[in-house]
Design a protein around this motif. Structure first.
Motif, PDB file in Angstrom:
ATOM      1  N   MET B 122      13.370  22.954 -16.095  1.00 44.75           N
ATOM      2  CA  MET B 122      14.733  22.503 -15.800  1.00 44.75           C
ATOM      3  C   MET B 122      15.376  21.840 -17.004  1.00 44.75           C
ATOM      4  N   GLY B 123      14.589  21.652 -18.051  1.00 45.36           N
ATOM      5  CA  GLY B 123      15.119  20.979 -19.229  1.00 45.36           C
ATOM      6  C   GLY B 123      14.771  19.502 -19.267  1.00 45.36           C
ATOM      7  N   GLY B 124      13.843  19.090 -18.438  1.00 51.10           N
ATOM      8  CA  GLY B 124      13.448  17.683 -18.399  1.00 51.10           C
ATOM      9  C   GLY B 124      12.620  17.298 -19.618  1.00 51.10           C
ATOM     10  N   GLY B 125      12.856  16.109 -20.132  1.00 53.13           N
ATOM     11  CA  GLY B 125      12.081  15.604 -21.265  1.00 53.13           C
ATOM     12  C   GLY B 125      10.924  14.764 -20.774  1.00 53.13           C
ATOM     13  N   THR B 126      10.252  14.115 -21.724  1.00 52.29           N
ATOM     14  CA  THR B 126       9.061  13.337 -21.396  1.00 52.29           C
ATOM     15  C   THR B 126       9.362  12.213 -20.401  1.00 52.29           C
ATOM     16  N   TRP B 127      10.480  11.513 -20.604  1.00 51.76           N
ATOM     17  CA  TRP B 127      10.787  10.395 -19.695  1.00 51.76           C
ATOM     18  C   TRP B 127      11.038  10.902 -18.284  1.00 51.76           C
ATOM     19  N   THR B 128      11.750  12.007 -18.205  1.00 50.38           N
ATOM     20  CA  THR B 128      11.999  12.590 -16.881  1.00 50.38           C
ATOM     21  C   THR B 128      10.675  12.900 -16.205  1.00 50.38           C
ATOM     22  N   ILE B 129       9.782  13.493 -16.977  1.00 48.53           N
ATOM     23  CA  ILE B 129       8.506  13.893 -16.397  1.00 48.53           C
ATOM     24  C   ILE B 129       7.717  12.666 -15.936  1.00 48.53           C
ATOM     25  N   ILE B 130       7.762  11.600 -16.726  1.00 44.83           N
ATOM     26  CA  ILE B 130       7.021  10.389 -16.329  1.00 44.83           C
ATOM     27  C   ILE B 130       7.646   9.758 -15.085  1.00 44.83           C
ATOM     28  N   PHE B 131       8.958   9.517 -15.141  1.00 42.55           N
ATOM     29  CA  PHE B 131       9.574   8.710 -14.094  1.00 42.55           C
ATOM     30  C   PHE B 131      10.028   9.492 -12.865  1.00 42.55           C
ATOM     31  N   LYS B 132      10.228  10.790 -13.021  1.00 40.54           N
ATOM     32  CA  LYS B 132      10.708  11.551 -11.870  1.00 40.54           C
ATOM     33  C   LYS B 132       9.634  12.467 -11.281  1.00 40.54           C
ATOM     34  N   VAL B 133       8.596  12.705 -12.054  1.00 39.28           N
ATOM     35  CA  VAL B 133       7.548  13.596 -11.544  1.00 39.28           C
ATOM     36  C   VAL B 133       6.204  12.871 -11.419  1.00 39.28           C
ATOM     37  N   LEU B 134       5.636  12.473 -12.558  1.00 36.02           N
ATOM     38  CA  LEU B 134       4.262  11.951 -12.538  1.00 36.02           C
ATOM     39  C   LEU B 134       4.113  10.710 -11.669  1.00 36.02           C
ATOM     40  N   LEU B 135       4.907   9.676 -11.948  1.00 38.70           N
ATOM     41  CA  LEU B 135       4.718   8.426 -11.198  1.00 38.70           C
ATOM     42  C   LEU B 135       5.079   8.572  -9.715  1.00 38.70           C
ATOM     43  N   PRO B 136       6.230   9.153  -9.362  1.00 42.23           N
ATOM     44  CA  PRO B 136       6.512   9.294  -7.922  1.00 42.23           C
ATOM     45  C   PRO B 136       5.476  10.159  -7.195  1.00 42.23           C
ATOM     46  N   GLN B 137       5.028  11.233  -7.861  1.00 42.12           N
ATOM     47  CA  GLN B 137       4.065  12.103  -7.183  1.00 42.12           C
ATOM     48  C   GLN B 137       2.706  11.424  -7.037  1.00 42.12           C
ATOM     49  N   ALA B 138       2.377  10.540  -7.983  1.00 41.82           N
ATOM     50  CA  ALA B 138       1.073   9.877  -7.938  1.00 41.82           C
ATOM     51  C   ALA B 138       1.125   8.583  -7.140  1.00 41.82           C
ATOM     52  N   LEU B 139       2.304   8.256  -6.597  1.00 42.42           N
ATOM     53  CA  LEU B 139       2.463   6.948  -5.953  1.00 42.42           C
ATOM     54  C   LEU B 139       1.366   6.600  -4.933  1.00 42.42           C
TER      55      LEU B 139
END
Lengths: 379, 240
Positions: B122-139
Motif C-alpha cells: 500500500m506504500g506504507g513505510g517502516t513507521w506505518t508497519i510498526i504502529f499500524k500493523v506490528l504492534l496492533p496485531q501483536a497486542l
C-alpha cells in the motif's frame, strides 16, 4: 463465464497503451551456497485496461514475478515500468522503500491469496489503512471506505471484524482495500486460490466488473486454467522462471501447438489401435457452428471416432477443441486433414506415440513427421 | 501489624508498577528494534541486532541479587538513593527491560508476514508497519508479555525487599523469617500468591478479549475491560 454484452470488442477497455512493461526481469535467490533462479529474463507487456493472467505451476516463478511488479521483491536485474514510471530506477538500495517508491506503490493495488487483512481492525478500518498512509483526513477516509465497501457489495459489514466474514467476503474487503488508492493497476496474487469454486466465480465476476467499470488493468497470477478462461484477455504461461508463451487468448488459441491453448482445452483420449491418425481440431469464430465433422465423414466416407472434446466461451467467443481419430496412418489421411484446414479450422496432428497423457507428456513441439505440416488453419 | 502489612503491600505495588512502566517504555522499542533488524527483516542490520541481542542476553543472565549490588552506584546516580522501594525500582527495571524486550520480539515474530507485505504494497513505510500493523496485531501477545513481566517482577521485588528494598519480601524476611512470626510470613506469602493469581487472571481476560475480536460482538470488549479494571483495586483492599 459469459460476459455481459457478449461481444468483448464493444465493451473492452483494452487500449494499446502499455501500462506494465518488464524487460529482462531476472531474480536470483541465494540459498546457502547455490543460486536459485526464480525469474529468468522475463519480458512482460500488459496493455492498459486488460485482464492479464500469468499461469504456471507452483515454483514456476509467477509469484516472484507479480511481487517484482511493485518491487516487494527486488529484481536482480531488468526493469519494471508501471504506468509510465520506471520503478526499478526509483527503488533505492536495501529492503526499505524510499518515499518515491512508496508513493508509486500506493497507486498499485494488490490482493493476496490469504487476504492479509488486519484482524485488529474492523472491515472499514482495514479499507481505510491505505488512505491513512496517504494521509487522507478522517472524514474523507470514512466516506471513501464506505463507498468502496458498497462497490464490492459489503456496505453492511463495515463494522464487522475480518474473523466474522467468509472467505469470499474477506477477499472483497481485500479488493476494496486495494482500490483505496485509486490504482490504475491491480495485482492479484492467487486471489481466488483459497476460495471454493462458487466464491471464485463471484470474485472473478467482481474483478471483471471493476475492469470494465473503472478501466482497471488487472494482472493476476493463478494456477487455475479456469480463471484464465473466465476473465483474461491475455495470458502468459510460465515455466522455470521464463515466460514460454504470451499473447491474447484468441492469439494463443490460434497458435498451432500452443501449450496454453491445449491446457485451456485439454482433450484427452488415446488412439484405439496403432494404425490410426489422431487429430486435434480447434474451432473458433464461425467455424465453431458448422457441422464440419459430419461433412468430413460424408465427403470422404471415413469413420471418425471422437476421442475427446471441449467447448467453452472464452472472451465472449465460442471456442472448442476436439480430438478425433481417423482410420489409417497419417499418410493415408492427408486429404481429409487438408479438407479440415480448408474449412478454416486449426488442425494439429497429435503425436500418436506420445498421447498416453496429453496434458503432461505431450511434447511442446509436435512429432517430427507432422511438424512440417503444422500451419495456422484459420484464415 | 495491619498497617505494616498495608504499607508493605503499597511498597510492593509501587515497585512493580514503576518497574513495569519502565520495562514497557524501553522494552517495546528494544523488542521492535530486535525484530526489525533481524535477518531478512525490514531494517536488517546484523551489527545493531547482534549488539542489542548481546546486551539483552547479558542483562538477562545476571542473577538478580548480583544485579542489585552491581547497580548500586548507578541507582544512586539516577534516583539518589540505593535502598527502599525507590532504590529497588532501578534494578527491577534494568532486569525487566531485556526480559520484556525478548517477549516483545517473540510476539512480533508471530505477526503474519503477509500483513507486513500488504502494508508495504500500500506504500506504507517502516513507521506505518510498526504502529499500524506490528504492534496492533501483536497486542494480545504483548498484553500476555506484560502479564508475565508483572508476575516476574512481583517475585523479583520480594528479593529486592529482602535486601532493603521494602515491600512484602522485606516484611516476610525481617518479621516473618528473622523474628519467627510464622503467621505473618504465611500471610505475606498468601498475599503474594493472591496478587500473582489476580494479575494472571486479569491478563488472561484482556488477552482473551483482544484475541477474540470479531469472534463475538465488539461491545463486550470494552465492558469486559471496564469490569476487569474494577477488580484490581478491590483485590488490593481485600488483601490489605
Amino acid at each position: 463465464m459469459p460476459r455481459a454484452g457478449g461481444d468483448p470488442a464493444v465493451h473492452s477497455t483494452v487500449t494499446e497503451f502499455p501500462v506494465i512493461t518488464t524487460t529482462g526481469l531476472t531474480k536470483v535467490y541465494r540459498s546457502g551456497d547455490r543460486d536459485v533462479t526464480a525469474l529468468d529474463g522475463v519480458d512482460l507487456h500488459v496493455r492498459e485496461g486488460e485482464v492479464y493472467g500469468v499461469i504456471g505451476q507452483s515454483g514456476a516463478g509467477k509469484s516472484t514475478l507479480i511481487r517484482c511488479l511493485n518491487l516487494l521483491e527486488r529484481p536482480t536485474s531488468g526493469t519494471v515500468t508501471v504506468a509510465g514510471q520506471e520503478l526499478t530506477s526509483i527503488a533505492g538500495r536495501g529492503k526499505r522503500a524510499g518515499a518515491q517508491l512508496r508513493a508509486a506503490r500506493s497507486h498499485i493495488g494488490m490482493v493476496f491469496q490469504h487476504f492479509n487483512l488486519l484482524s485488529s481492525r474492523t472491515v472499514q478500518d482495514n479499507v481505510e489503512l491505505p488512505l491513512e498512509i496517504l494521509k487522507v483526513d478522517r472524514r474523507e477516509r470514512s466516506r471513501k471506505a464506505l463507498e468502496l465497501l458498497d462497490l464490492v457489495g459489503l456496505a453492511d459489514k463495515a463494522t464487522a471484524y475480518p474473523a466474522q466474514l467468509s472467505g469470499g467476503q474477506k477477499q472483497r474487503v481485500g479488493i476494496a482495500r486495494a482500490l483505496a488508492g485509486d490504482p490504475k493497476v491491480l495485482l492479484s496474487d492467487e486471489a481466488t486460490s483459497a476460495l471454493d469454486p462458487e466464491t471464485t466465480r463471484s470474485i472473478l465476476t467482481l474483478l471483471r466488473d471493476l475492469n470494465r467499470q473503472l478501466g482497471l488493468t488487472i494482472v493476476l497470477i493463478t494456477h487455475e486454467m479456469d480463471v484464465v478462461k473466465t476473465i483474461c484477455d491475455s495470458a502468459a504461461l510460465m515455466k522455470n522462471g521464463r515466460v514460454v508463451e504470451q499473447g491474447t487468448v484468441a492469439e494463443l488459441l490460434a497458435t498451432p501447438g500452443s501449450e496454453l491453448a491445449r491446457e485451456l482445452f485439454p482433450v484427452g483420449g488415446e488412439p484405439s489401435a496403432d494404425d490410426r491418425t489422431v487429430v486435434d481440431i480447434t474451432f473458433h469464430g464461425s467455424a465453431a457452428t458448422r457441422p464440419v465433422i459430419s461433412e468430413l465423414a460424408r465427403t470422404y466416407n471415413v469413420d471418425i471416432s471422437i476421442l475427446g472434446a471441449a467447448m467453452d466461451t472464452v472472451g465472449g467467443k465460442q471456442i472448442g477443441r476436439m480430438r478425433i481419430e481417423l482410420p489409417g496412418r497419417f499418410e493415408e489421411n492427408v486429404v481429409p486433414i487438408g479438407f479440415l484446414r480448408e474449412q478454416g479450422l486449426q488442425v494439429d496432428v497429435a503425436a500418436v506415440a506420445a498421447v498416453a497423457d496429453v496434458a503432461d507428456a505431450a511434447p511442446a513441439v509436435p512429432a517430427p513427421a507432422a511438424a512440417p505440416l503444422q500451419k495456422e488453419g484459420a484464415k | 501489624m495491619q498497617p505494616l502489612l498495608y504499607d508493605n503491600t503499597l511498597d510492593t505495588l509501587f515497585m512493580v508498577w514503576w518497574s513495569t512502566f519502565y520495562a514497557v517504555l524501553f522494552g517495546i522499542p528494544a523488542g521492535v528494534l530486535l525484530h526489525l533488524t533481524d535477518r531478512g527483516a525490514l531494517l536488517q542490520n546484523v551489527v545493531v541486532n547482534k549488539v542489542l541481542g548481546a546486551i539483552v542476553n547479558i542483562g538477562r543472565s545476571f542473577p538478580f541479587l548480583i544485579l542489585i549490588v552491581v547497580l548500586i552506584p548507578f541507582t544512586r546516580l539516577v534516583v539518589g538513593v540505593s535502598i527502599g522501594p525507590t532504590g529497588a525500582v532501578v534494578p527491577l527495571a534494568i532486569a525487566a527491560i531485556p526480559f520484556f524486550a525478548r517477549l516483545v520480539e517473540a510476539a512480533l515474530r508471530e505477526v503474519d508476514h503477509g500483513l507486513v507485505e500488504a502494508a508495504q504494497a500500500m506504500g506504507g513505510g517502516t513507521w506505518t508497519i510498526i504502529f499500524k500493523v506490528l504492534l496492533p496485531q501483536a497486542l494480545p501477545a504483548l498484553v500476555a508479555a506484560v502479564t508475565t513481566t508483572v508476575i516476574t517482577l512481583i517475585g523479583y521485588s520480594a528479593i529486592a525487599g529482602a535486601v532493603g528494598g521494602g515491600g512484602l519480601g522485606n516484611l516476610a524476611y525481617t518479621y516473618g523469617y528473622q523474628q519467627y512470626e510464622t503467621s505473618l510470613m504465611i500471610t505475606t506469602v498468601v498475599e503474594l500468591i493472591v496478587l500473582v493469581t489476580l494479575v494472571q487472571l486479569l491478563g488472561d481476560l484482556i488477552v482473551r478479549r483482544l484475541a477474540g475480536r470479531g469472534t463475538r460482538p465488539s461491545s463486550p470488549v470494552r465492558v469486559g475491560l471496564r469490569r476487569a479494571r474494577t477488580e484490581e483495586p478491590a483485590a488490593v483492599t481485600e488483601a490489605a
